[in-house]
Scaffold this motif. Structure first.
Motif, mmCIF file in Angstrom:
data_model
loop_
_atom_site.group_PDB
_atom_site.id
_atom_site.type_symbol
_atom_site.label_atom_id
_atom_site.label_comp_id
_atom_site.label_asym_id
_atom_site.label_seq_id
_atom_site.Cartn_x
_atom_site.Cartn_y
_atom_site.Cartn_z
ATOM 1 N N THR A 1 7.278 16.635 -5.021
ATOM 2 C CA THR A 1 7.048 15.187 -5.095
ATOM 3 C C THR A 1 5.607 14.879 -5.476
ATOM 4 O OG1 THR A 1 8.663 14.979 -3.338
ATOM 5 C CG2 THR A 1 7.383 13.030 -3.844
ATOM 6 N N VAL B 1 4.342 1.338 -0.595
ATOM 7 C CA VAL B 1 5.426 1.396 -1.567
ATOM 8 C C VAL B 1 4.908 1.744 -2.970
ATOM 9 C CG1 VAL B 1 7.281 0.072 -2.609
ATOM 10 C CG2 VAL B 1 6.790 -0.191 -0.196
ATOM 11 N N ILE C 1 0.851 -1.194 0.000
ATOM 12 C CA ILE C 1 0.000 0.000 0.000
ATOM 13 C C ILE C 1 0.886 1.244 0.000
ATOM 14 C CG2 ILE C 1 -1.691 1.330 1.317
ATOM 15 C CD1 ILE C 1 -2.639 -1.330 2.523
ATOM 16 N N SER D 1 -5.451 9.843 -9.541
ATOM 17 C CA SER D 1 -4.878 10.893 -10.369
ATOM 18 C C SER D 1 -4.495 10.324 -11.719
ATOM 19 C CB SER D 1 -3.661 11.482 -9.673
ATOM 20 O OG SER D 1 -2.992 12.336 -10.537
ATOM 21 N N GLU E 1 0.028 12.128 -12.300
ATOM 22 C CA GLU E 1 1.085 11.969 -11.305
ATOM 23 C C GLU E 1 1.114 13.113 -10.310
ATOM 24 O OE1 GLU E 1 4.753 11.289 -13.403
ATOM 25 O OE2 GLU E 1 4.288 9.159 -13.584
ATOM 26 N N SER E 2 -0.080 13.603 -9.940
ATOM 27 C CA SER E 2 -0.146 14.707 -8.984
ATOM 28 C C SER E 2 -1.286 14.452 -8.010
ATOM 29 C CB SER E 2 -0.420 16.044 -9.666
ATOM 30 O OG SER E 2 0.253 16.128 -10.876
ATOM 31 N N HIS F 1 2.198 4.523 -7.187
ATOM 32 C CA HIS F 1 1.093 5.423 -6.901
ATOM 33 C C HIS F 1 0.766 6.245 -8.129
ATOM 34 C CE1 HIS F 1 1.316 4.361 -2.748
ATOM 35 N NE2 HIS F 1 2.587 4.769 -2.651
ATOM 36 N N SER F 2 -0.513 6.503 -8.268
ATOM 37 C CA SER F 2 -0.932 7.317 -9.398
ATOM 38 C C SER F 2 -0.702 8.794 -9.120
ATOM 39 C CB SER F 2 -2.413 7.081 -9.682
ATOM 40 O OG SER F 2 -3.165 7.548 -8.579
ATOM 41 N N PHE F 3 -0.546 9.157 -7.815
ATOM 42 C CA PHE F 3 -0.519 10.585 -7.470
ATOM 43 C C PHE F 3 0.885 11.155 -7.398
ATOM 44 C CE2 PHE F 3 -1.261 7.978 -3.653
ATOM 45 C CZ PHE F 3 -0.060 8.182 -2.995
ATOM 46 N N LYS F 4 1.886 10.374 -7.763
ATOM 47 C CA LYS F 4 3.221 10.958 -7.771
ATOM 48 C C LYS F 4 4.064 10.296 -8.841
ATOM 49 C CE LYS F 4 6.252 8.982 -4.554
ATOM 50 N NZ LYS F 4 6.711 8.696 -3.217
ATOM 51 N N SER F 5 5.102 10.985 -9.189
ATOM 52 C CA SER F 5 6.000 10.438 -10.174
ATOM 53 C C SER F 5 6.777 9.311 -9.523
ATOM 54 C CB SER F 5 6.954 11.536 -10.647
ATOM 55 O OG SER F 5 8.117 10.952 -11.126
ATOM 56 N N ASN F 6 6.752 8.140 -10.187
ATOM 57 C CA ASN F 6 7.412 7.007 -9.564
ATOM 58 C C ASN F 6 8.861 6.856 -10.014
ATOM 59 O OD1 ASN F 6 5.389 5.747 -7.785
ATOM 60 N ND2 ASN F 6 4.207 5.809 -9.680
#
Lengths: 122, 775
Positions: free
Chosen positions: B159, A14, A12, B127, B130-131, A17-22
């Motif tokens: 980030t 690690v 969960i 998202s 990526e935000s 994630h769609s909400f940040k640049s991986n």
């Protein structure tokens, strides 16, 4: 649904994630708290601040102006007496006879360190 | 010892509380079901807990400790990253638990990122670019460091690509929630995990310039409590973990309403009964197999029989040996008789065949043998023939030979005479001692008689004179005790004096400068052992020097005096109606745990059960293995600490913190820094609402204590009102949610572009936030 395994719980966090640049990022520099505080002091000194501007350092509560009450280092009760040899405060003769009198040096320093009265070698 | 009128007092067992570890919460963190882009996300990140949620909910969706752990699982060899309560799921992880905070400062931003990942994942942030496409409201401490805000700005903007971010102060958000979004004038006391802040609020805006911070919070309290308990119970079998002490602090500590008063009385038996808390660490007691009465009896019988058998065996062995010796003796008697007919050379030869060096060696052996046989025979025969009976001895006729001179007797009679002489001497000595005893008895009777007459004549005078005598002796004994005690300390005056006198003794009596000693020094051969001038010992009194040195006299006198004390006390007890057992020296000096502050401090209001067991006659190891003792060794008593630890907020110097406490800061604020205290002045208005929030506000009596302290420095009739936050843990978040709808909030957002232009110092000031330091 049963208990999630530790691995599932870990996933969960690690990601991905769609909400940040991986994409992997440059490692951050770690600074210990003491250095961060020095940095802060330096930063505040570099600025031309008014005397009442609230800053991290100016916010700290000033030393007390009231007479300090004395407490027994062993029990925390009222500490009327102080052992002349090691500076431990104690409540009554019993505490002195049983604890303070035959106290080893390291132990008395531990008691004194509770109220910051221990000897600190630099 | 004074016999008490009642039997041993019975005490009901004390309530035992478990020593709590961190409870393993198997409840999973919920995932938010109503995520929507553009809805502000409120995150209240403290160093203890993080509360996060979208502001379209009424409560934070996730509340968890600000902790994470990176841990490689042995079985699967996978690197696990766990956050919040999940770190407690496996005891093996415990050692790798980390916090991004060091004190009130964030030092590790990687940990923060991990915790944010966890948070946003649970808030179900969806998202496509990526935000995190939500404005973010975050808390920060009053007058935070630049590094703190810079870290958070970078984290959120770079980030997570958040569109806009704003910061506010947690305590003020809590106050905002508790005024339903209509903040007026107040003093906000926020006591959190790492520090305590006193923030005045004027016309709905926090006055940061008059805010003060005391560097003491729940974490320091918990650590301090741990140190106190470690020193109080140095032999406690297990180490107290921070989780243990945190739980003790949260569950059992309370703010004292009047510290000095409570401190004076907390160890009083009746008060201690309710204030003493017993904490029981988990302990496994293996029940010992109890032996039954019959088994024990059988065992002792067996042991006794065994002893008897051994005794008999030894007797048989002794007799055998005696027989052997007797045979040997007879042999040597024959052997000896042969010598008369032999030349010395032949005798020598015979002796050497029997392994003797010469005749004298043989004679020595022979006489020894003779003696030992006689002795043994004597022992066997009259081992029970002891005690004397002088009753039927007539001193005139019993020893007829004693009076007759040796010349008139033959050899046999002279031997008999010697024996009779000895008997007579013994008899006379016994008679003399009897006589002495009789005389003593008479003297005592006479003394009693005198005392009795005196008492009949003047009871009061007798009593008072006896009492004075007793007091004098007791005083003398005490003085002597002091002296004896002071000898133990090498540096004491008495010990120094004694050392000096020993040194003097070692020197010449007339001082070290006389001619004799100079001569002795010149004579290198004369050591202390063979000095011809040394006359020590010529006079018997010289040896008294050793008595003086070893304090034998003092101890003897002490023993004598204690005997006299007992006698006097006995007399007073029988005749003086006002002298009771409680007045005897023994009763005064015997240990009564109810009067012992140390006992009550450590063992609570209960007697020492191991002492009682010792009195019952149990063996030491039996006591140590007793289940009750094992239980007791795993117990902690918390009494003074319950108020001592929270008191540090009011008197930080208790913990060595050289800062003014809450009272002094508030006093200074109201009576000086906010201007004169008069009707409708700012200081007059703020005390109408003294608001306590933060984790430590959950301590019982915090508000009553604040009332007491404020009343102390406010004039009579001041409109003081003190209240606590409704729910100190989530009120800041609720305040943020409430505030997120306001225009004030909407106007305070800093966008990513603004951050990139102005840098981390830039914030838009608002009533609940920090001051911008940008010029």
């Amino acid at each position: 649904m049963g208990q999630p395994t530790l691995y599932e719980l870990s996933q969960i966090t690690v990601g991905p994630h769609s909400f940040k640049s991986n994409k992997p990022k440059a490692a951050r520099r770690f600074k210990p708290a003491r250095q961060l505080l020095t940095d802060e002091t330096k930063y505040l000194q570099s600025k031309n601040l008014k005397f009442d501007t609230p800053t991290y350092t100016s916010l700290v509560s000033p030393p007390t102006l009231k007479p300090i009450k004395k407490y027994c280092d062993i029990t925390g009760l009222e500490g009327k007496y102080k052992c002349p040899s090691n500076g431990i405060r104690f409540h009554d003769v019993e505490v002195y006879q049983e604890v303070v009198k035959n106290m080893t040096t390291s132990l008395d320093q531990e008691y004194l360190s509770l109220r910051g009265a221990n000897v600190v070698l630099k | 010892m004074a016999p008490s009128k009642k039997g041993p007092e019975e005490f009901p067992p004390q309530t035992k509380y478990a020593l709590k570890e961190n409870t393993v919460t198997q409840v999973d963190q919920p995932f938010y079901q109503h995520y929507d882009t553009g809805v502000p996300i409120a995150i209240d990140m403290g160093s203890y807990q993080l509360r996060a949620g979208l502001t379209n909910s009424n409560t934070p969706n996730n509340i968890f400790p600000t902790l994470m752990a990176r841990y490689r699982e042995r079985k699967s060899n996978q690197l696990l990253t766990l956050v919040g309560n999940d770190v407690y799921r496996d005891p093996l992880i415990r050692s790798s638990i980390k916090s991004p905070f060091d004190g009130s400062i964030i030092t590790n931003w990687d940990y923060v990122e991990t915790i944010f990942d966890y948070t946003f994942a649970h808030l179900n942030v969806q998202s496509t670019n990526e935000s995190v496409n939500n404005p973010i409201i975050m808390t920060e401490p009053p007058a935070t460091t630049l590094n703190y805000r810079k870290g958070l700005y970078e984290m959120l903007f770079e980030t997570y690509n958040a569109p806009q971010v704003t910061f506010g102060i947690d305590s003020l958000f809590s106050y905002y929630a508790n005024t339903n979004g209509k903040p007026q004038d107040a003093i906000v006391i926020g006591s959190g995990h790492q520090s305590t802040h006193v923030i005045p609020v004027c016309q709905g805006k926090g006055v940061l310039s008059q805010t003060k911070r005391i560097d003491w919070g729940g974490d320091q309290s918990q650590q301090f409590l741990g140190k106190l308990l470690a020193l109080k119970y140095p032999y406690f079998p297990s180490r107290l973990t921070p989780a243990n002490t945190t739980n003790i602090f949260q569950d059992h500590c309370y703010v004292s309403e009047d510290y000095q008063h409570d401190l004076k009385h907390i160890l009083d038996m009746d008060i201690l009964e309710s204030k003493d808390i017993v904490l029981q660490a988990p302990v496994e007691i293996v029940p010992e197999k109890k032996k039954s009465e019959e088994e024990i009896a059988a065992q002792t019988l067996k042991r006794r029989e065994q002893g008897k058998r051994l005794q008999e065996q030894a007797k048989v062995r002794r007799q055998e040996k005696l027989l052997q010796k007797q045979q040997e003796y007879e042999y040597f008697v024959n052997f000896k008789s042969e010598f008369e007919f032999l030349t010395p050379g032949e005798v020598q030869k015979r002796l050497q065949t029997e392994n003797f060096d010469d005749l004298s060696d043989f004679n020595k052996y022979f006489t020894n043998l003779e003696k030992s046989i006689k002795k043994q025979e004597h022992n066997e025969e009259d081992s029970d023939d002891e005690g004397f009976n002088d009753g039927n001895i007539d001193p005139l006729t019993a020893w007829p030979l004693v009076g007759i001179p040796d010349e008139q007797l033959n050899a046999e009679e002279i031997k008999e005479k010697r024996k009779q002489k000895l008997h007579k001497g013994n008899y006379e000595a016994r008679q003399k001692s009897l006589e002495d005893k009789r005389r003593e008895e008479e003297e005592r009777a006479q003394y009693e008689q005198e005392q009795k007459e005196w008492r009949e004549r003047d009871m009061e005078g007798w009593c008072s004179s006896k009492r004075i005598e007793l007091a004098q002796i007791i005083h003398r004994v005490k003085e002597r005790n002091k002296l004896l005690e002071s000898f133990k300390d090498r540096k004491s005056m008495a010990a120094q004096q004694r050392m000096r006198s020993i040194a003097d003794l070692a020197n010449d009596e007339n001082g070290s400068t006389n001619a004799a000693s100079r001569k002795r020094r010149r004579n290198a051969n004369a050591t202390i052992d063979n000095d011809p001038n040394d006359t020590f010992g010529a006079n018997d009194d010289d040896w008294n020097a050793y008595r003086d040195i070893t304090n034998v006299n003092l101890e003897e006198e002490q023993a004598e005096d204690s005997k006299v004390i007992l006698k006097l006390e006995e007399e007073l007890l029988t005749y003086d109606a006002n002298f009771h057992h409680e007045d005897t020296l023994a009763a005064q000096t015997t240990f009564d745990w109810k009067n012992s502050s140390l006992h009550k401090f450590i063992h609570g209001p209960r007697p020492n059960i191991s002492l009682a067991m010792e009195l019952e006659g149990l063996e030491q190891d039996e006591i140590a293995a007793h289940p009750e003792i094992i239980m007791k060794n795993h117990q902690l008593h918390v009494n003074v600490e319950r108020i001592r630890v929270p008191e540090i907020l009011f008197q930080p110097h208790i913990a060595g913190l050289d800062q003014a406490g809450i009272t002094e800061v508030c006093d200074d604020l109201v009576n000086r820094r906010l201007g004169k205290f008069e009707t409708d002045s700012p200081s007059y208005n703020v005390i109408k609402d003294v608001f306590i929030t933060g984790g430590l506000s959950n301590l019982p009596n915090f508000d009553t204590r604040i009332v007491n302290e404020f009343t102390g420095f406010l004039p009579i009739g001041a409109p003081l009102r003190v209240r606590k936050a409704q729910d100190a843990t989530i009120d800041p978040w609720k305040g943020m949610k409430l505030w997120s709808d306001t225009n004030e909030c909407k106007g305070s957002y800093v966008t990513k572009a603004e951050f990139e232009e102005y840098g981390p110092e830039y914030i838009k000031e608002h009533g609940l936030g920090n001051v911008c330091l940008m010029e």
